[in-house]
Enzyme design. Structure first.
Site, PDB file in Angstrom:
ATOM      1  N   HIS A 100      76.480  46.402  69.311  1.00 58.23           N
ATOM      2  CA  HIS A 100      76.413  47.570  70.205  1.00 58.23           C
ATOM      3  C   HIS A 100      77.810  48.130  70.453  1.00 58.23           C
ATOM      4  CE1 HIS A 100      72.266  46.482  72.131  1.00 58.23           C
ATOM      5  NE2 HIS A 100      72.294  46.288  70.829  1.00 58.23           N
ATOM      6  N   ASP A 155      68.066  46.874  64.123  1.00 56.50           N
ATOM      7  CA  ASP A 155      69.040  46.836  65.222  1.00 56.50           C
ATOM      8  C   ASP A 155      70.326  47.505  64.742  1.00 56.50           C
ATOM      9  OD1 ASP A 155      70.513  44.932  63.758  1.00 56.50           O
ATOM     10  OD2 ASP A 155      69.541  43.240  64.753  1.00 56.50           O
TER      11      ASP A 155
HETATM   12  O1  T3D Z   1      71.636  38.474  66.320  1.00 56.61           O
HETATM   13  C1  T3D Z   1      71.734  39.262  65.393  1.00 56.61           C
HETATM   14  O2  T3D Z   1      72.840  39.692  65.069  1.00 56.61           O
HETATM   15  C2  T3D Z   1      70.524  39.724  64.601  1.00 56.61           C
HETATM   16  C3  T3D Z   1      70.947  40.826  63.808  1.00 56.61           C
HETATM   17  C4  T3D Z   1      70.609  40.984  62.570  1.00 56.61           C
HETATM   18  C5  T3D Z   1      71.157  42.129  61.823  1.00 56.61           C
HETATM   19  C6  T3D Z   1      70.981  41.987  60.358  1.00 56.61           C
HETATM   20  O3  T3D Z   1      71.893  42.349  59.641  1.00 56.61           O
HETATM   21  S1  T3D Z   1      69.531  41.326  59.786  1.00 56.61           S
HETATM   22  C7  T3D Z   1      69.729  41.414  58.023  1.00 56.61           C
HETATM   23  C8  T3D Z   1      70.619  40.315  57.493  1.00 56.61           C
HETATM   24  N1  T3D Z   1      70.887  40.507  56.092  1.00 56.61           N
HETATM   25  C9  T3D Z   1      70.011  40.177  55.151  1.00 56.61           C
HETATM   26  O4  T3D Z   1      68.915  39.704  55.389  1.00 56.61           O
HETATM   27  C10 T3D Z   1      70.456  40.398  53.707  1.00 56.61           C
HETATM   28  C11 T3D Z   1      70.482  39.095  52.953  1.00 56.61           C
HETATM   29  N2  T3D Z   1      71.045  39.300  51.642  1.00 56.61           N
HETATM   30  C12 T3D Z   1      70.345  39.843  50.637  1.00 56.61           C
HETATM   31  O5  T3D Z   1      69.199  40.254  50.765  1.00 56.61           O
HETATM   32  C13 T3D Z   1      71.039  39.936  49.311  1.00 56.61           C
HETATM   33  O6  T3D Z   1      72.102  39.022  49.313  1.00 56.61           O
HETATM   34  C14 T3D Z   1      71.604  41.359  49.031  1.00 56.61           C
HETATM   35  C15 T3D Z   1      70.435  42.334  48.744  1.00 56.61           C
HETATM   36  C16 T3D Z   1      72.452  41.891  50.173  1.00 56.61           C
HETATM   37  C17 T3D Z   1      72.484  41.290  47.757  1.00 56.61           C
HETATM   38  O7  T3D Z   1      71.774  40.631  46.723  1.00 56.61           O
HETATM   39  P1  T3D Z   1      72.575  40.091  45.453  1.00 56.61           P
HETATM   40  O8  T3D Z   1      71.545  39.595  44.483  1.00 56.61           O
HETATM   41  O9  T3D Z   1      73.487  41.165  44.967  1.00 56.61           O
HETATM   42  O10 T3D Z   1      73.514  38.902  45.975  1.00 56.61           O
HETATM   43  P2  T3D Z   1      73.072  37.431  46.367  1.00 56.61           P
HETATM   44  O11 T3D Z   1      73.138  36.558  45.158  1.00 56.61           O
HETATM   45  O12 T3D Z   1      71.792  37.443  47.111  1.00 56.61           O
HETATM   46  O13 T3D Z   1      74.241  37.002  47.387  1.00 56.61           O
HETATM   47  C18 T3D Z   1      75.535  36.584  46.940  1.00 56.61           C
HETATM   48  C19 T3D Z   1      76.018  35.507  47.895  1.00 56.61           C
HETATM   49  O14 T3D Z   1      76.174  36.080  49.200  1.00 56.61           O
HETATM   50  C20 T3D Z   1      74.986  34.380  48.027  1.00 56.61           C
HETATM   51  O15 T3D Z   1      75.699  33.179  48.241  1.00 56.61           O
HETATM   52  P3  T3D Z   1      75.876  32.110  47.034  1.00 56.61           P
HETATM   53  O16 T3D Z   1      74.508  31.795  46.512  1.00 56.61           O
HETATM   54  O17 T3D Z   1      76.729  32.812  46.019  1.00 56.61           O
HETATM   55  O18 T3D Z   1      76.553  30.925  47.672  1.00 56.61           O
HETATM   56  C21 T3D Z   1      74.258  34.744  49.299  1.00 56.61           C
HETATM   57  O19 T3D Z   1      73.688  33.651  49.947  1.00 56.61           O
HETATM   58  C22 T3D Z   1      75.394  35.327  50.145  1.00 56.61           C
HETATM   59  N3  T3D Z   1      74.840  36.252  51.155  1.00 56.61           N
HETATM   60  C23 T3D Z   1      74.247  37.456  50.925  1.00 56.61           C
HETATM   61  N4  T3D Z   1      73.865  37.982  52.080  1.00 56.61           N
HETATM   62  C24 T3D Z   1      74.199  37.102  53.032  1.00 56.61           C
HETATM   63  C25 T3D Z   1      74.835  35.997  52.457  1.00 56.61           C
HETATM   64  N5  T3D Z   1      75.285  34.966  53.175  1.00 56.61           N
HETATM   65  C26 T3D Z   1      75.098  35.030  54.516  1.00 56.61           C
HETATM   66  N6  T3D Z   1      74.502  36.056  55.140  1.00 56.61           N
HETATM   67  C27 T3D Z   1      74.050  37.115  54.446  1.00 56.61           C
HETATM   68  N7  T3D Z   1      73.485  38.165  55.088  1.00 56.61           N
END
Ligand code: T3D
Length: 273
Positions: A100, A155
């Site tokens: 926020h 959010d």
């Molecule tokens: O209290 C609060 O704050 C609640 C608020 C929430 C607000 C939010 O933002 S909720 C949404 C949170 N974000 C997500 O759910 C997105 C999660 N990530 C993804 O869906 C995918 O990573 C992406 C679409 C963004 C990208 O995909 P891709 O295939 O290009 O990359 P990847 O292989 O998935 O990710 C690369 C690395 O980054 C991987 O780690 P590793 O396997 O190499 O060790 C992955 O785990 C890490 N990573 C990606 N997103 C996140 C993350 N690590 C932590 N948090 C993440 N959000």
């Protein structure tokens, strides 16, 4: 109300999770956790907020650029940090103390903010991109609301900004399905202002940022204030508000310089005052 440690905000003295640089009137904030796709932690939010406060205070800063290091803009909330919270954790407090403040600081900063979207912008990372005044995207950028993928509602201002930019039906579709939108579709939808080849992103954004930084900064700030206010006003109220703001704009040095330069048939030299 009990505060979770992840909700507590302090002002950092040096930056570890962002890069912050000021040159030629342009402040650049680079989210700098490339191995985690610049996922947002409490620390990154605190540091961004501190950087934005500097941007607000420092008259030398006349435009702000926000971008990400590596292949992502930001993957949103760091889900690993999220997984470590204890039973007292209040997500509402976490949002209030973190996103926020950030989103409001961006909205209220009376200087232009450009998001240079270099890669994926997801969840609260999308929220930050949408809170900027303009988005210039690389052709490798993509946009994912992401909240629904983990069973959450929007959010970080996404509910507010997204439907204003692309309309409520499209906003609902992207929020309810979590479908990833590529750069060209984002341009068609009005989610971004411009798409450029990845290798030209920095040059394009720097060029625009420097142009804005040489502009009449107070006039640009008042323009932002007027648009923000008008979004929630009737036409009659907006007309009246424009009149009041024009009283302020008319008294700026840059207005005087703009008129003088026009009459003298030379380019204006705006000082941001
Ligand atoms: O209290 C609060 O704050 C609640 C608020 C929430 C607000 C939010 O933002 S909720 C949404 C949170 N974000 C997500 O759910 C997105 C999660 N990530 C993804 O869906 C995918 O990573 C992406 C679409 C963004 C990208 O995909 P891709 O295939 O290009 O990359 P990847 O292989 O998935 O990710 C690369 C690395 O980054 C991987 O780690 P590793 O396997 O190499 O060790 C992955 O785990 C890490 N990573 C990606 N997103 C996140 C993350 N690590 C932590 N948090 C993440 N959000």
């Amino acid at each position: 109300m009990a505060q979770s440690p992840i909700s507590m905000m302090t002002t950092p003295t040096s930056f570890e999770t962002i890069l912050f640089d000021i040159a030629e009137g342009v402040a650049t904030i680079t989210l700098n956790r490339p191995d985690r796709l610049n996922a947002l932690t409490t620390s990154i939010s605190q540091e961004m907020l501190a950087a934005l406060k500097t941007c607000a205070r420092d008259d030398m800063v006349r435009c702000v650029v926000i971008t990400g290091a590596g292949r992502a803009f930001s993957a949103g909330q760091d889900l690993a940090e999220f997984a470590q919270v204890d039973d007292d954790f209040s997500v509402a407090d976490h949002l209030r103390h973190g996103y926020h403040r950030l989103v409001l600081a961006m909205h209220q900063l009376e200087k232009p903010i450009l998001a240079a979207v270099n890669g994926v912008a997801a969840g609260a990372g999308l929220g930050l991109a949408l809170a900027a005044d303009m988005r210039i995207a690389s052709d490798k950028a993509s946009f994912v609301t992401a909240f629904i993928g983990i069973g959450l509602a929007p959010d970080s201002g996404v509910s507010w900004h997204l439907q204003r930019l692309i309309g409520p039906a499209r906003a609902f579709e992207l929020l309810a399905t979590g479908r990833k939108v590529g750069a060209e579709e984002a341009l068609r939808l009005g989610l971004v202002n411009q798409v450029v080849p990845a290798e030209s992103l920095e040059e394009t954004v720097n060029g625009l940022a420097r142009q804005l930084a040489q502009g009449p900064t107070r006039g640009i700030g008042l323009t932002k204030r007027t648009l923000n206010k008008a979004a929630d006003m009737t036409l009659a109220q907006a007309l009246e508000y424009e009149a009041q703001i024009q009283e302020i704009a008319l008294r700026t040095r840059d207005h005087q310089e703009g008129v003088l330069a026009f009459l003298e048939k030379r380019p204006p030299k705006f000082e941001g005052r």
